[in-house]
Design a protein around this motif. Structure first.
Motif, PDB file in Angstrom:
ATOM      1  N   ALA A  72       0.826  -1.200   0.000  1.00 20.35           N
ATOM      2  CA  ALA A  72       0.000   0.000   0.000  1.00 20.35           C
ATOM      3  C   ALA A  72       0.863   1.253   0.000  1.00 20.35           C
ATOM      4  O   ALA A  72       1.903   1.297  -0.651  1.00 20.35           O
ATOM      5  CB  ALA A  72      -0.961  -0.044   1.186  1.00 20.35           C
ATOM      6  N   PHE A  73       0.459   2.283   0.762  1.00 22.92           N
ATOM      7  CA  PHE A  73       1.079   3.590   0.621  1.00 22.92           C
ATOM      8  C   PHE A  73       2.210   3.854   1.603  1.00 22.92           C
ATOM      9  O   PHE A  73       3.297   4.253   1.218  1.00 22.92           O
ATOM     10  CB  PHE A  73       0.020   4.687   0.813  1.00 22.92           C
ATOM     11  CG  PHE A  73      -0.998   4.752  -0.282  1.00 22.92           C
ATOM     12  CD1 PHE A  73      -0.647   5.121  -1.570  1.00 22.92           C
ATOM     13  CD2 PHE A  73      -2.330   4.455  -0.021  1.00 22.92           C
ATOM     14  CE1 PHE A  73      -1.591   5.200  -2.577  1.00 22.92           C
ATOM     15  CE2 PHE A  73      -3.277   4.535  -1.010  1.00 22.92           C
ATOM     16  CZ  PHE A  73      -2.910   4.899  -2.296  1.00 22.92           C
TER      17      PHE A  73
ATOM     18  N   PRO B 252      -7.101   1.935  -3.551  1.00 23.52           N
ATOM     19  CA  PRO B 252      -6.685   1.234  -2.330  1.00 23.52           C
ATOM     20  C   PRO B 252      -7.735   0.196  -1.945  1.00 23.52           C
ATOM     21  O   PRO B 252      -8.921   0.511  -1.830  1.00 23.52           O
ATOM     22  CB  PRO B 252      -6.602   2.354  -1.284  1.00 23.52           C
ATOM     23  CG  PRO B 252      -6.670   3.643  -2.049  1.00 23.52           C
ATOM     24  CD  PRO B 252      -7.447   3.342  -3.270  1.00 23.52           C
ATOM     25  N   ILE B 253      -7.318  -1.026  -1.765  1.00 26.33           N
ATOM     26  CA  ILE B 253      -8.246  -2.085  -1.362  1.00 26.33           C
ATOM     27  C   ILE B 253      -7.693  -2.803  -0.133  1.00 26.33           C
ATOM     28  O   ILE B 253      -6.482  -2.857   0.083  1.00 26.33           O
ATOM     29  CB  ILE B 253      -8.512  -3.095  -2.489  1.00 26.33           C
ATOM     30  CG1 ILE B 253      -7.229  -3.843  -2.875  1.00 26.33           C
ATOM     31  CG2 ILE B 253      -9.129  -2.417  -3.700  1.00 26.33           C
ATOM     32  CD1 ILE B 253      -7.459  -4.982  -3.855  1.00 26.33           C
TER      33      ILE B 253
ATOM     34  N   ALA C 197      -7.544 -17.232   5.861  1.00 29.75           N
ATOM     35  CA  ALA C 197      -7.876 -17.052   7.272  1.00 29.75           C
ATOM     36  C   ALA C 197      -7.147 -15.872   7.916  1.00 29.75           C
ATOM     37  O   ALA C 197      -7.502 -15.463   9.025  1.00 29.75           O
ATOM     38  CB  ALA C 197      -7.572 -18.339   8.040  1.00 29.75           C
ATOM     39  N   MET C 198      -6.148 -15.338   7.249  1.00 25.17           N
ATOM     40  CA  MET C 198      -5.410 -14.205   7.790  1.00 25.17           C
ATOM     41  C   MET C 198      -6.257 -12.930   7.697  1.00 25.17           C
ATOM     42  O   MET C 198      -7.234 -12.880   6.948  1.00 25.17           O
ATOM     43  CB  MET C 198      -4.098 -14.027   7.034  1.00 25.17           C
ATOM     44  CG  MET C 198      -3.168 -15.229   7.104  1.00 25.17           C
ATOM     45  SD  MET C 198      -2.693 -15.662   8.791  1.00 25.17           S
ATOM     46  CE  MET C 198      -1.743 -14.217   9.258  1.00 25.17           C
ATOM     47  N   PRO C 199      -5.899 -11.893   8.452  1.00 27.18           N
ATOM     48  CA  PRO C 199      -6.672 -10.641   8.391  1.00 27.18           C
ATOM     49  C   PRO C 199      -6.609  -9.997   7.008  1.00 27.18           C
ATOM     50  O   PRO C 199      -5.828 -10.394   6.137  1.00 27.18           O
ATOM     51  CB  PRO C 199      -5.983  -9.754   9.444  1.00 27.18           C
ATOM     52  CG  PRO C 199      -5.238 -10.693  10.334  1.00 27.18           C
ATOM     53  CD  PRO C 199      -4.834 -11.848   9.474  1.00 27.18           C
ATOM     54  N   HIS C 200      -7.454  -8.966   6.824  1.00 28.67           N
ATOM     55  CA  HIS C 200      -7.434  -8.215   5.571  1.00 28.67           C
ATOM     56  C   HIS C 200      -6.038  -7.615   5.347  1.00 28.67           C
ATOM     57  O   HIS C 200      -5.365  -7.213   6.293  1.00 28.67           O
ATOM     58  CB  HIS C 200      -8.474  -7.098   5.602  1.00 28.67           C
ATOM     59  CG  HIS C 200      -9.868  -7.566   5.303  1.00 28.67           C
ATOM     60  ND1 HIS C 200     -10.631  -8.247   6.212  1.00 28.67           N
ATOM     61  CD2 HIS C 200     -10.622  -7.456   4.178  1.00 28.67           C
ATOM     62  CE1 HIS C 200     -11.807  -8.524   5.678  1.00 28.67           C
ATOM     63  NE2 HIS C 200     -11.824  -8.056   4.445  1.00 28.67           N
ATOM     64  N   HIS C 201      -5.635  -7.572   4.094  1.00 25.07           N
ATOM     65  CA  HIS C 201      -4.312  -7.082   3.703  1.00 25.07           C
ATOM     66  C   HIS C 201      -4.494  -5.903   2.757  1.00 25.07           C
ATOM     67  O   HIS C 201      -5.238  -5.985   1.776  1.00 25.07           O
ATOM     68  CB  HIS C 201      -3.536  -8.204   3.004  1.00 25.07           C
ATOM     69  CG  HIS C 201      -2.306  -7.760   2.289  1.00 25.07           C
ATOM     70  ND1 HIS C 201      -1.304  -7.046   2.903  1.00 25.07           N
ATOM     71  CD2 HIS C 201      -1.911  -7.914   0.989  1.00 25.07           C
ATOM     72  CE1 HIS C 201      -0.344  -6.792   2.030  1.00 25.07           C
ATOM     73  NE2 HIS C 201      -0.698  -7.292   0.858  1.00 25.07           N
ATOM     74  N   ARG C 202      -3.826  -4.802   3.040  1.00 21.83           N
ATOM     75  CA  ARG C 202      -3.951  -3.611   2.203  1.00 21.83           C
ATOM     76  C   ARG C 202      -3.025  -3.698   0.993  1.00 21.83           C
ATOM     77  O   ARG C 202      -1.832  -3.948   1.134  1.00 21.83           O
ATOM     78  CB  ARG C 202      -3.649  -2.353   3.026  1.00 21.83           C
ATOM     79  CG  ARG C 202      -4.746  -1.991   4.015  1.00 21.83           C
ATOM     80  CD  ARG C 202      -4.462  -0.694   4.737  1.00 21.83           C
ATOM     81  NE  ARG C 202      -5.618  -0.242   5.496  1.00 21.83           N
ATOM     82  CZ  ARG C 202      -5.683   0.894   6.162  1.00 21.83           C
ATOM     83  NH1 ARG C 202      -4.625   1.693   6.190  1.00 21.83           N
ATOM     84  NH2 ARG C 202      -6.778   1.230   6.817  1.00 21.83           N
ATOM     85  N   MET C 203      -3.584  -3.450  -0.175  1.00 22.78           N
ATOM     86  CA  MET C 203      -2.811  -3.423  -1.403  1.00 22.78           C
ATOM     87  C   MET C 203      -3.483  -2.451  -2.365  1.00 22.78           C
ATOM     88  O   MET C 203      -4.474  -1.806  -2.012  1.00 22.78           O
ATOM     89  CB  MET C 203      -2.683  -4.831  -2.001  1.00 22.78           C
ATOM     90  CG  MET C 203      -3.989  -5.504  -2.332  1.00 22.78           C
ATOM     91  SD  MET C 203      -3.778  -7.237  -2.834  1.00 22.78           S
ATOM     92  CE  MET C 203      -2.738  -7.051  -4.290  1.00 22.78           C
ATOM     93  N   LEU C 204      -2.962  -2.346  -3.591  1.00 23.38           N
ATOM     94  CA  LEU C 204      -3.452  -1.339  -4.532  1.00 23.38           C
ATOM     95  C   LEU C 204      -3.842  -1.972  -5.863  1.00 23.38           C
ATOM     96  O   LEU C 204      -3.124  -2.815  -6.386  1.00 23.38           O
ATOM     97  CB  LEU C 204      -2.375  -0.271  -4.782  1.00 23.38           C
ATOM     98  CG  LEU C 204      -1.799   0.423  -3.549  1.00 23.38           C
ATOM     99  CD1 LEU C 204      -0.688   1.380  -3.965  1.00 23.38           C
ATOM    100  CD2 LEU C 204      -2.877   1.149  -2.767  1.00 23.38           C
ATOM    101  N   ALA C 205      -4.995  -1.548  -6.390  1.00 19.18           N
ATOM    102  CA  ALA C 205      -5.380  -1.827  -7.763  1.00 19.18           C
ATOM    103  C   ALA C 205      -5.284  -0.515  -8.539  1.00 19.18           C
ATOM    104  O   ALA C 205      -4.874   0.517  -7.994  1.00 19.18           O
ATOM    105  CB  ALA C 205      -6.792  -2.417  -7.815  1.00 19.18           C
TER     106      ALA C 205
END
Length: 288
Positions: free
Chosen positions: A188-189, A249-250, A256-264
């Motif tokens: 992410a950022f 940003p998504i 099963a792991m937590p949400h992960h921040r990444m970019l489209a």
């Protein structure tokens, strides 16, 4: 009239003068979005693994419905020609464009690469969560010192370096026989978006001696491959050609792991994509 063969390198006479000697191919890009899905400062939630409530399902549907289908035809410029034409040092080219290809041999053998990619691609390859610690592998014995030497050459002021003991491999005969054709950025950022940003990380990052952090990706063809890459080379985008409003940003959950921040990314004609044709096992593409 015959339609042009879009797989053949072409020269663009209408390009600016500094690019007139750079060829490009037209490629089908998947996973590019329409503009406007995410507002600045927001994160769009994508949930592919339970628990999933009605809002999770609706947000995930909106995300996939926003993708331009079936694909977008994009000009992908020849980065070898651009790198040679600009005449910059490797470090300066990386700083300017966000990527660079280096001719660097490796002592890793085909067996070493296989031992270093023992599992299918999962969240641990991006976040470090679930990646074993304190173990020895060909990556830690052989490749890590090679990577560190390259990083020191490109970033002489770099202090602490970290490298996972395993890597991800794609292609026939590997744990991941298919390739990813969707445009994405695995991270992410800012530092707070770093998936390993726990208390210890934040303490180190807050230190007066810390100037910042950087994630570097090393992508290369590997043995037992012999010839150059002629199919599915990696395309990279020059970040200076991307409007911040087109970055999506998504926050995604795919196991099963937590949400992960990444970019489209939303498509824009001004975005400039590059690739290095005919990469060999003696080269590595670095992008940040």
């Amino acid at each position: 009239d015959l339609a042009p063969d879009t797989r053949t390198p072409s020269y663009c006479s209408e390009a600016p003068s500094q690019e007139s000697s750079t060829s490009f191919v037209e490629a089908k890009f998947m996973g590019l979005h329409r503009k406007g899905l995410v507002q600045l400062g927001d994160w769009h939630i994508v949930t592919l693994y339970p628990p999933m409530g009605p809002q999770h399902i609706w947000d995930t549907i909106k995300y996939f419905r926003n993708i331009i289908r079936p694909c977008v035809f994009v000009k992908v410029w020849n980065a070898r020609e651009a790198q040679a034409r600009e005449g910059l040092s490797e470090a300066s080219f990386l700083q300017k464009h966000g990527f660079v290809a280096l001719k660097r041999t490796t002592a890793m053998t085909a067996r070493d690469w296989n031992e270093s990619a023992p599992k299918t691609l999962d969240i641990s390859h991006f976040t470090g969560h679930g990646m074993p610690e304190g173990i020895e592998s060909p990556i830690t014995r052989i490749y890590a010192p090679e990577v560190e030497q390259i990083v020191r050459e490109l970033f002489p002021d770099a202090k602490d370096l970290e490298l996972d003991p395993f890597c991800a491999r794609r292609g026939p005969g590997t744990k991941n026989p298919t390739y990813s054709f969707a445009v994405h950025q695995d991270y992410a950022f800012v530092a707070d978006d770093w998936p390993m940003a726990g208390d210890e990380f934040r303490s180190r990052f807050a230190s007066s001696e810390t100037r910042g952090m950087m994630v570097l990706n090393f992508w290369r063809p590997v043995l037992p491959m012999r010839g150059p890459v002629v199919k599915t080379p990696l395309a990279v985008c020059d970040p200076s050609s991307v409007n911040i409003e087109d970055v999506l940003p998504i926050s995604i959950k795919w196991d099963a792991m937590p949400h992960h921040r990444m970019l489209a990314l939303a498509h824009d004609e001004e975005q400039r994509w590059y690739y290095y044709p005919d990469m060999t096992v003696d080269e590595v593409l670095i992008f940040k």
